[in-house]
Design an enzyme around this catalytic site. Structure first.
Site, PDB file in Angstrom:
ATOM      1  CG  ASN A  45      -1.827  -1.188   1.307  1.00 27.56           C
ATOM      2  OD1 ASN A  45      -2.291  -1.662   0.269  1.00 27.56           O
ATOM      3  ND2 ASN A  45      -2.109  -1.687   2.503  1.00 27.56           N
TER       4      ASN A  45
ATOM      5  CG  HIS B 114       4.799  -2.208   5.051  1.00 26.95           C
ATOM      6  ND1 HIS B 114       4.714  -0.855   5.313  1.00 26.95           N
ATOM      7  CD2 HIS B 114       3.522  -2.665   5.058  1.00 26.95           C
ATOM      8  CE1 HIS B 114       3.446  -0.523   5.474  1.00 26.95           C
ATOM      9  NE2 HIS B 114       2.704  -1.597   5.313  1.00 26.95           N
TER      10      HIS B 114
HETATM   11  P1  AMP Z   1      -0.304  -0.909   5.970  1.00 30.64           P
HETATM   12  O1  AMP Z   1      -1.749  -0.703   6.323  1.00 30.64           O
HETATM   13  O2  AMP Z   1      -0.060  -1.435   4.590  1.00 30.64           O
HETATM   14  O3  AMP Z   1       0.525   0.324   6.277  1.00 30.64           O
HETATM   15  O4  AMP Z   1       0.199  -2.075   6.913  1.00 30.64           O
HETATM   16  C1  AMP Z   1       0.678  -1.883   8.205  1.00 30.64           C
HETATM   17  C2  AMP Z   1       0.668  -3.240   8.857  1.00 30.64           C
HETATM   18  O5  AMP Z   1       1.572  -3.205   9.950  1.00 30.64           O
HETATM   19  C3  AMP Z   1      -0.673  -3.675   9.433  1.00 30.64           C
HETATM   20  O6  AMP Z   1      -1.048  -4.927   8.843  1.00 30.64           O
HETATM   21  C4  AMP Z   1      -0.424  -3.786  10.929  1.00 30.64           C
HETATM   22  O7  AMP Z   1      -1.122  -4.864  11.508  1.00 30.64           O
HETATM   23  C5  AMP Z   1       1.069  -3.997  10.982  1.00 30.64           C
HETATM   24  N1  AMP Z   1       1.740  -3.530  12.186  1.00 30.64           N
HETATM   25  C6  AMP Z   1       1.607  -2.336  12.794  1.00 30.64           C
HETATM   26  N2  AMP Z   1       2.427  -2.253  13.865  1.00 30.64           N
HETATM   27  C7  AMP Z   1       3.113  -3.429  13.911  1.00 30.64           C
HETATM   28  C8  AMP Z   1       4.107  -3.963  14.778  1.00 30.64           C
HETATM   29  N3  AMP Z   1       4.567  -3.263  15.838  1.00 30.64           N
HETATM   30  N4  AMP Z   1       4.579  -5.207  14.526  1.00 30.64           N
HETATM   31  C9  AMP Z   1       4.116  -5.914  13.483  1.00 30.64           C
HETATM   32  N5  AMP Z   1       3.172  -5.471  12.624  1.00 30.64           N
HETATM   33  C10 AMP Z   1       2.676  -4.254  12.829  1.00 30.64           C
END
Ligand code: AMP
Ligand code: ZN
Length: 136
Positions: free
Chosen positions: A88, A101
């Site tokens: 995204n 990511h």
């Molecule tokens: P996005 O919405 O593409 O920015 O994805 C962010 C992702 O990061 C989401 O799926 C969250 O569940 C994940 N996320 C947020 N904080 C953490 C964390 N501390 N450790 C692992 N995953 C995380």
């Protein structure tokens, strides 16, 4: 470069613990804390790039190769039936953490997850106009 107030910079560089599946000098792959399905993981570069637009091309090549390798390994180990890669860029596109990511999402028959798109039915003329806008 790392960014001081970025949680994924801290996780990628081991300053905050995570469930790490893989790491090398450029990337760390971790389990997502809010998994869409069993095994949902994230590829994080160790350097801070906010999104795909900022990601240098050599990092992009390495990230996609790593995605392929992780998908193969996770499919073998988890026995999933399919796989989604999701990436995204920008809030409107669902990005919540502004450190590039790639989501690795194993899919299972009957997993009940819905990542499907709402589709439209443009005319040939409308499609041609869009093509012109992009390529013309
Ligand atoms: P996005 O919405 O593409 O920015 O994805 C962010 C992702 O990061 C989401 O799926 C969250 O569940 C994940 N996320 C947020 N904080 C953490 C964390 N501390 N450790 C692992 N995953 C995380
Ligand atoms: Zn960062």
């Amino acid at each position: 470069m790392k960014k001081d107030d970025c949680i994924f910079c801290k996780i990628a560089n081991g300053e905050i613990p995570s469930n790490t599946l893989y790491e090398d000098e450029s990337f760390r792959v971790i389990l997502d804390v809010g998994p869409a399905t069993k095994g949902h993981a994230l590829i994080l570069p160790r350097e801070h790039f906010a999104n795909l637009y900022e990601l240098p091309e050599d990092w992009c090549q390495k990230a996609f190769l790593l995605a392929k390798r992780m998908a193969a390994r996770m499919t073998e180990r988890l026995g999933c039936d399919g796989f989604n890669l999701l990436q995204n860029n920008g809030e409107v596109a669902g990005q919540t953490v502004h450190h590039f990511h790639v989501h690795l999402i194993p899919r299972y028959k009957d997993d009940g997850q819905e990542l499907e798109m709402k589709k439209s039915s443009p005319s040939q003329e409308e499609l041609a106009k869009v093509r012109e806008e992009i390529c013309g």
